[in-house]
Each structure stands twice: as structure tokens, then as C-alpha cells.
Design a protein around this motif. Sequence first.
Motif, PDB file in Angstrom:
ATOM      1  N   GLN A 143       0.879  -1.355  -0.094  1.00  0.00           N
ATOM      2  CA  GLN A 143       0.495  -0.040   0.097  1.00  0.00           C
ATOM      3  C   GLN A 143       0.535   0.984  -0.097  1.00  0.00           C
ATOM      4  OE1 GLN A 143      -2.262   0.375   3.413  1.00  0.00           O
ATOM      5  NE2 GLN A 143      -3.722   1.966   2.947  1.00  0.00           N
ATOM      6  N   THR A 144       2.011   1.088   0.318  1.00  0.00           N
ATOM      7  CA  THR A 144       2.784   2.727   0.789  1.00  0.00           C
ATOM      8  C   THR A 144       4.167   1.666   0.824  1.00  0.00           C
ATOM      9  OG1 THR A 144       1.214   3.945   1.970  1.00  0.00           O
ATOM     10  CG2 THR A 144       3.625   3.878   2.054  1.00  0.00           C
ATOM     11  N   THR A 145       4.774   2.108  -0.189  1.00  0.00           N
ATOM     12  CA  THR A 145       6.558   1.747  -0.213  1.00  0.00           C
ATOM     13  C   THR A 145       7.341   3.035   0.289  1.00  0.00           C
ATOM     14  OG1 THR A 145       6.124   1.180  -2.277  1.00  0.00           O
ATOM     15  CG2 THR A 145       8.510   1.426  -1.480  1.00  0.00           C
ATOM     16  N   PRO A 193       0.478  -9.244  -4.701  1.00  0.00           N
ATOM     17  CA  PRO A 193      -0.884  -9.023  -5.548  1.00  0.00           C
ATOM     18  C   PRO A 193      -1.872  -9.039  -5.572  1.00  0.00           C
ATOM     19  CG  PRO A 193       0.419 -10.429  -6.555  1.00  0.00           C
ATOM     20  CD  PRO A 193       0.982 -10.593  -5.809  1.00  0.00           C
ATOM     21  N   MET A 194      -2.430 -10.699  -5.334  1.00  0.00           N
ATOM     22  CA  MET A 194      -3.825 -10.646  -5.183  1.00  0.00           C
ATOM     23  C   MET A 194      -4.675 -10.885  -4.061  1.00  0.00           C
ATOM     24  SD  MET A 194      -3.816 -12.472  -8.306  1.00  0.00           S
ATOM     25  CE  MET A 194      -6.218 -12.773  -7.931  1.00  0.00           C
ATOM     26  N   ALA A 237      -5.318  -7.539   4.703  1.00  0.00           N
ATOM     27  CA  ALA A 237      -4.628  -8.938   4.880  1.00  0.00           C
ATOM     28  C   ALA A 237      -3.288  -8.851   3.670  1.00  0.00           C
ATOM     29  CB  ALA A 237      -5.616  -9.755   4.684  1.00  0.00           C
ATOM     30  N   LYS A 238      -3.341  -8.608   2.963  1.00  0.00           N
ATOM     31  CA  LYS A 238      -1.473  -7.895   2.894  1.00  0.00           C
ATOM     32  C   LYS A 238      -0.703  -7.791   3.916  1.00  0.00           C
ATOM     33  CE  LYS A 238      -1.734  -4.078   1.135  1.00  0.00           C
ATOM     34  NZ  LYS A 238      -1.194  -3.272   1.814  1.00  0.00           N
ATOM     35  N   HIS A 295       1.397 -10.352   7.888  1.00  0.00           N
ATOM     36  CA  HIS A 295       3.351 -10.777   8.436  1.00  0.00           C
ATOM     37  C   HIS A 295       4.204  -9.443   9.287  1.00  0.00           C
ATOM     38  CE1 HIS A 295       3.669  -8.110   4.159  1.00  0.00           C
ATOM     39  NE2 HIS A 295       4.487  -8.350   4.726  1.00  0.00           N
ATOM     40  N   LYS A 296       2.920  -7.992   9.266  1.00  0.00           N
ATOM     41  CA  LYS A 296       3.607  -7.281  10.405  1.00  0.00           C
ATOM     42  C   LYS A 296       3.650  -6.908  11.547  1.00  0.00           C
ATOM     43  CE  LYS A 296       4.300  -4.178   6.113  1.00  0.00           C
ATOM     44  NZ  LYS A 296       3.287  -2.993   4.656  1.00  0.00           N
ATOM     45  N   ILE A 297       2.665  -7.755  11.528  1.00  0.00           N
ATOM     46  CA  ILE A 297       2.408  -7.977  12.778  1.00  0.00           C
ATOM     47  C   ILE A 297       3.766  -8.434  14.190  1.00  0.00           C
ATOM     48  CG2 ILE A 297       0.210  -8.702  14.964  1.00  0.00           C
ATOM     49  CD1 ILE A 297      -1.881  -8.523  12.886  1.00  0.00           C
ATOM     50  N   GLY A 298       4.008  -7.838  15.342  1.00  0.00           N
ATOM     51  CA  GLY A 298       4.738  -8.498  15.561  1.00  0.00           C
ATOM     52  C   GLY A 298       5.516  -7.471  15.575  1.00  0.00           C
TER      53      GLY A 298
END
Length: 215
Positions: free
Chosen positions: A17-19, A79-80, A171-172, A175-178
Amino acid sequence: MKFLRHLNIIILLGFVQTTFSQTFVDDIDKVAVVVIDYCVNESGERYNIEINKEKTTYNNEPWKQGCLQHFKDGTLIYPMKMVNQCWQSVYYFVNSKYKTAELQASDKVKCKVFHEGEFKYQNPAYSNTKIIRRKHKQIEKSPDNDKRQVYKIEWIKDHIYTLKTLKLPLAKDKHKIGRLIYVEIIEILDKNTYLYKAYEKGDDNVIYGIIKKVS
């Protein structure tokens, strides 16, 4: 070659979403951005890729076009998980003086005013995001979609705090949680505004930005 060398880091992070990435330059005062809008179709392909003229604050045209081409040449990691929606990618440009900048010792105690309250980013890409900072929690929410990001905040020094990611709405990004983000205030611009740098330990990527206290 100079442009690609500065932006290689973005390929490693991928486009979400943001780079998050930054490049040091000398033709701006503090921090500026190039914001790219794009949409993803049901097949995970990008379309309507263009520079957002209203949100982009960096006026160097060669760099702006370089960001646009660099983004077009990249690929999405998930992407999905982004289909049938529109997103934005942000390229950061920072004055070179901030590469080694540190807050003066006499100013560190002044940062206590930033420990709690309501804040907002001075980055046009997130101008609608409201930051609510309490003693042990920071909540970032957008009035456009009422989605919230929740962090555990801990001040380890008057001018340095950590943010542990507790909740992300997309959802994407699960994996950043934590993850633990370190944020250091490196300049107080006025009594309600500060310039910071943020990073994860062991990661060479450092992001710079400005936050203003509004209440």
C-alpha cells in the motif's frame, strides 16, 4: 545509474500500500514525497499508474519521472491480496543534513509533550490519518475507511520510542504484526511539531517524517 542506486532498496521491500524508502537530496528544506497512485485488477495486475499531483511535494521533475518509471518496472509481493482496489506508493526525499542529525541534549526533555495526545502526519499522503497516543498504546485511524492500526508504544528515552505492531487491518500486512519499530525525534520544529526517523533494528531502511500535535 544514480537514481537506480538510491532506489534499489524499494525492490527488496516490494510494493505494498505504501512503499517505504528515502533518498537524500539537497534541493529541499526538510522532507518531501512523490506519491504514486495505482489500482490492481482481479488478476493482480496494476493499472492507472500515475503521479498524484496534489499529494506530491517534491518538485524535481527528473526524480518524479524516475520514481514513476521505477514503480512501473517493479512487481507486487502480494498482488492477490490487493485485487479490485486502488493504492498508493510513496517515495521519500530528505535533506542530506538529516543523515547524521541528532537532537540537542537540551531539547530532549522538551519531547515529553509528545508522549501523549492527538497527532497528525504532515505528509500529504497521510493527511487524513489521526494518531491517538496514550501512555502505552498508539492508534492510527483514517476517517475515510475507519480502519485502524494499533501499536504498543514505549518511551525508552524522552526523545526515543518504540512501536510494536499489534493490529493491522489489511490482509496483505498481517505478516508485519509483532514487528518493533524504533522512532527517534531528531529535530523539534516548534512546540507542537517534530521531525523523526524510524527504523527496525538490523534493517538499513530509515524513514523520515514530520508529526504535529493537534491536541
